[in-house]
Write an enzyme that holds these catalytic residues in place. Structure first.
Site, mmCIF file in Angstrom:
data_model
loop_
_atom_site.group_PDB
_atom_site.id
_atom_site.type_symbol
_atom_site.label_atom_id
_atom_site.label_comp_id
_atom_site.label_asym_id
_atom_site.label_seq_id
_atom_site.Cartn_x
_atom_site.Cartn_y
_atom_site.Cartn_z
ATOM 1 N N SER A 119 0.833 -1.202 0.000
ATOM 2 C CA SER A 119 0.000 0.000 0.000
ATOM 3 C C SER A 119 0.870 1.256 0.000
ATOM 4 O O SER A 119 1.709 1.434 -0.877
ATOM 5 C CB SER A 119 -0.972 -0.064 1.186
ATOM 6 O OG SER A 119 -2.007 0.882 1.064
ATOM 7 N N ASP A 172 -9.971 -4.626 -4.360
ATOM 8 C CA ASP A 172 -9.398 -3.729 -3.351
ATOM 9 C C ASP A 172 -10.296 -2.497 -3.171
ATOM 10 O O ASP A 172 -10.454 -1.708 -4.101
ATOM 11 C CB ASP A 172 -7.995 -3.289 -3.803
ATOM 12 C CG ASP A 172 -7.212 -2.584 -2.707
ATOM 13 O OD1 ASP A 172 -7.842 -1.953 -1.845
ATOM 14 O OD2 ASP A 172 -5.969 -2.665 -2.729
ATOM 15 N N HIS A 204 -7.931 -5.456 0.052
ATOM 16 C CA HIS A 204 -6.712 -4.708 0.380
ATOM 17 C C HIS A 204 -5.905 -5.499 1.408
ATOM 18 O O HIS A 204 -5.842 -5.165 2.589
ATOM 19 C CB HIS A 204 -7.076 -3.321 0.911
ATOM 20 C CG HIS A 204 -5.912 -2.376 0.956
ATOM 21 N ND1 HIS A 204 -5.221 -1.993 -0.165
ATOM 22 C CD2 HIS A 204 -5.309 -1.730 1.991
ATOM 23 C CE1 HIS A 204 -4.252 -1.160 0.171
ATOM 24 N NE2 HIS A 204 -4.286 -0.988 1.481
#
Length: 225
Positions: A119, A172, A204
């Protein structure tokens, strides 16, 4: 007032299980710590690879209503064309470069160092690699996007031929899949060895297949020597 580096926790370090000949630096996502990824990376790294998982400073994050949490830089907008925390991104990039330089001082060559992250950390890893003049072994970007993407390729200083493994879950809800795909399309314009892998249904997070693919990538870019 900016926070001093003394607020930075010591990185989580997993020493190599055999003679140390290579290093992986892996950066966590927003609100996490180095502990969040250390055991997962230790489980898939080759035995001669040392793992470094630093923890970001805690700061007020604009996107999260100003709540204070570990963050590599401030996140201001969810719009890819929105404002970005350039000073924070550059400071975090310099921090990653410092970790690389420490390994060089310890006798590990740049070509035996991989950088990666998840991320926000994945985006920082790619940005830091492109801003680093020495050629690294490999770059891993999971569920991420490229910060300051408009700077590239003009501002790239190195690692344009370094292998990049970019991965994203199709479901996601945090960093939309199309961000990852658009980031990959941009990177492939100027990075010769960029791969983008999609994981159907993955949100995610990371999945078993993705971790297997990262393990294979590490074995390829950091072979036993």
């Amino acid at each position: 007032m900016g926070q001093s580096s003394s607020t930075m926790s010591s990185p989580v370090i997993i020493p190599a299980a055999a003679r140390h000949t290579a290093t992986l630096i892996f950066l966590h996502g927003l609100g996490d710590t180095g502990h969040g990824w250390a055991s997962a990376m230790a489980a898939i790294r080759p035995p001669y690879v040392k793992v470094i998982c630093p923890t970001a400073e805690s700061m007020s994050v604009t996107l999260n209503a100003g709540f204070v949490m570990p963050s590599w830089f401030d996140l201001i907008s969810l719009d890819p064309n929105g404002p970005e925390d350039r000073a924070g991104i550059e400071k975090a990039t310099n921090f990653v470069h410092g970790l690389i330089e420490e390994e060089l001082k310890n006798g590990i060559e740049a070509s035996r160092i991989a950088v990666g992250g998840f991320s926000q950390g994945g985006g920082l890893a790619i940005h830091a690699a492109l801003q680093y003049p020495k050629s690294l072994a490999g770059i891993i970007g999971l569920s991420c996007w490229l910060p300051l993407h408009k700077d590239f390729p003009k501002e790239a200083k190195g690692n344009l031929t370094t292998r990049l493994f970019q991965a994203h879950g199709s479901a996601d809800p945090v960093v939309p899949f199309h961000w990852g795909a658009e980031t990959s399309a941009l990177l492939k314009q100027f990075m010769e060895n960029s791969e983008f892998k999609t994981y159907p249904g993955l949100s995610h997070s990371s999945g078993e297949q993705e971790m297997e693919d990262v393990k294979k990538f590490l074995q390829e870019v950091l072979p036993d020597n």
